[in-house]
Scaffold this motif. Structure first.
Motif, PDB file in Angstrom:
ATOM      1  N   VAL A 227       0.863  -1.189   0.000  1.00  0.00           N
ATOM      2  CA  VAL A 227       0.000   0.000   0.000  1.00  0.00           C
ATOM      3  C   VAL A 227       0.895   1.232   0.000  1.00  0.00           C
ATOM      4  O   VAL A 227       1.802   1.364   0.836  1.00  0.00           O
ATOM      5  N   ASN A 228       0.669   2.142  -0.927  1.00  0.00           N
ATOM      6  CA  ASN A 228       1.468   3.360  -1.023  1.00  0.00           C
ATOM      7  C   ASN A 228       1.012   4.400  -0.007  1.00  0.00           C
ATOM      8  O   ASN A 228      -0.111   4.348   0.508  1.00  0.00           O
ATOM      9  N   LEU A 229       1.893   5.350   0.268  1.00  0.00           N
ATOM     10  CA  LEU A 229       1.518   6.490   1.112  1.00  0.00           C
ATOM     11  C   LEU A 229       0.305   7.189   0.503  1.00  0.00           C
ATOM     12  O   LEU A 229       0.255   7.426  -0.702  1.00  0.00           O
ATOM     13  N   HIS A 230      -0.653   7.523   1.341  1.00  0.00           N
ATOM     14  CA  HIS A 230      -1.869   8.168   0.854  1.00  0.00           C
ATOM     15  C   HIS A 230      -2.455   9.037   1.966  1.00  0.00           C
ATOM     16  O   HIS A 230      -2.044   8.952   3.125  1.00  0.00           O
ATOM     17  N   THR A 231      -3.391   9.880   1.594  1.00  0.00           N
ATOM     18  CA  THR A 231      -4.104  10.713   2.560  1.00  0.00           C
ATOM     19  C   THR A 231      -5.598  10.602   2.276  1.00  0.00           C
ATOM     20  O   THR A 231      -6.017  10.103   1.242  1.00  0.00           O
ATOM     21  N   HIS A 232      -6.389  11.085   3.215  1.00  0.00           N
ATOM     22  CA  HIS A 232      -7.826  11.177   2.990  1.00  0.00           C
ATOM     23  C   HIS A 232      -8.381  12.326   3.821  1.00  0.00           C
ATOM     24  O   HIS A 232      -7.668  12.908   4.649  1.00  0.00           O
ATOM     25  N   ASP A 233      -9.641  12.665   3.605  1.00  0.00           N
ATOM     26  CA  ASP A 233     -10.204  13.854   4.241  1.00  0.00           C
ATOM     27  C   ASP A 233     -11.097  13.514   5.435  1.00  0.00           C
ATOM     28  O   ASP A 233     -11.982  14.275   5.789  1.00  0.00           O
ATOM     29  N   TYR A 234     -10.850  12.391   6.083  1.00  0.00           N
ATOM     30  CA  TYR A 234     -11.604  11.990   7.266  1.00  0.00           C
ATOM     31  C   TYR A 234     -10.631  11.436   8.302  1.00  0.00           C
ATOM     32  O   TYR A 234      -9.450  11.200   8.023  1.00  0.00           O
ATOM     33  N   TYR A 235     -11.110  11.256   9.535  1.00  0.00           N
ATOM     34  CA  TYR A 235     -10.317  10.631  10.587  1.00  0.00           C
ATOM     35  C   TYR A 235     -10.380   9.113  10.421  1.00  0.00           C
ATOM     36  O   TYR A 235     -11.435   8.561  10.138  1.00  0.00           O
ATOM     37  N   GLU A 236      -9.237   8.460  10.629  1.00  0.00           N
ATOM     38  CA  GLU A 236      -9.178   7.009  10.478  1.00  0.00           C
ATOM     39  C   GLU A 236      -8.632   6.381  11.758  1.00  0.00           C
ATOM     40  O   GLU A 236      -7.507   6.662  12.178  1.00  0.00           O
ATOM     41  N   PHE A 237      -9.446   5.542  12.381  1.00  0.00           N
ATOM     42  CA  PHE A 237      -9.030   4.772  13.553  1.00  0.00           C
ATOM     43  C   PHE A 237      -8.617   3.369  13.109  1.00  0.00           C
ATOM     44  O   PHE A 237      -9.329   2.731  12.334  1.00  0.00           O
TER      45      PHE A 237
END
Length: 291
Positions: free
Chosen positions: A33-43
């Motif tokens: 899995v590559n480095l990534h971002t998203h626009d929500y909180y991830e637990f």
């Protein structure tokens, strides 16, 4: 673990639901899995696996019972070291919009989100008893989402809010196991800083940046020590200085501008509420008294 709650891993990094999503993953052949971002909180709630999580340039090894919270727009990825052991975890996504909704109910719901953003501390280790309590709430939420019972939607909302509040309470109480001397020290440093900067703009956000702690933690510490909010305390301190300045023959305009009130109307309301008299009447009363 109940087999029917498992979800096939998907590389999708956006939410389909508006407010939250939750999954149980059990992978033995996970591609890189590559480095990534998203626009929500991830637990992440870690169950098993020879895995670490990279956030930015730092790599965090994880073990059973670890809970990790990754804020929006923070680059991250899992790093699988050995796939002989299954990589098992719960993943809970919650939108910023829903967090703001919870914030309007109570700031207690978002203490943890703010704590992580300010302290850049993303991982929380737990013993088995503590983690089992969290896991039971996660399972209850997943099972409710898969049910078709009466009141399902209302119960899902209760489960989500309960889980979020429980996590906030757990981390807040863990932090507050620190000695009262440390809290008293923070409180004393806060009051000293406020005393020295009353003529400057002051806010919880500014204090949080200055002291490198969550603004919600500051608010709790301050309320516990004095019984007032920081805003109330700052206002009272400024009004006391304004009163002394008026007694010292400083003009009303110069007074409220010097001691941090943005305009006369806000100064007028605060002064009259505190002392039961308008600033002008108070000044006139002193002139009569000393003429």
């Amino acid at each position: 673990m109940k087999k029917n709650i498992q979800t096939a891993f998907n590389t999708r990094q956006y939410m389909l639901a508006k407010d939250f999503e939750i999954y149980y993953y059990n992978d033995q052949n996970l591609a890189k899995v590559n480095l990534h971002t998203h626009d929500y909180y991830e637990f992440y709630f870690f169950l098993e696996g020879d895995v670490s999580i990279q956030i930015g340039d730092k790599e965090y090894p994880v073990q059973f019972g670890d809970i990790m919270l990754i804020p929006p727009h923070r680059p991250h990825r899992p790093i699988i070291h050995n796939m002989k052991t299954p990589y098992r975890r719960f993943v809970f996504w919650i939108s910023e919009e829903y967090c703001n909704h919870l914030l309007h109910i109570s700031p207690d719901y978002v203490f943890l989100m703010q704590y992580v953003q300010v302290n850049k501390s993303y991982i929380f280790h737990n013993d088995q008893i503590s983690f089992n309590a969290v896991q039971s709430k996660v399972l209850r939420l997943i099972e409710e989402m898969q049910s078709d019972r009466f009141g399902r939607n209302a119960q899902i909302t209760l489960c989500v809010n309960d889980l979020v509040l429980y996590l906030n309470r757990m981390i807040h109480e863990r932090n507050n196991l620190k000695s009262r001397n440390e809290e008293s020290s923070l409180y004393q440093r806060l009051t000293d800083y406020i005393e020295d900067h009353l003529e400057e703009p002051l806010s919880l956000e500014k204090l949080a940046e200055e002291f490198y702690v969550s603004k919600y933690h500051i608010a709790h510490v301050f309320k516990d020590n004095l019984g007032l909010s920081i805003h109330q305390y700052i206002t009272k301190k400024r009004l006391a200085l304004c009163k002394e300045a008026i007694l010292g023959k400083m003009s009303i305009k110069e007074t409220y501008q010097t001691f941090g009130f943005g305009d006369y109307s806000s100064f007028y309301r605060a002064f009259k509420k505190e002392y039961g008299i308008s600033p002008k009447d108070f000044k006139d009363m002193q002139i009569v008294k000393y003429d």
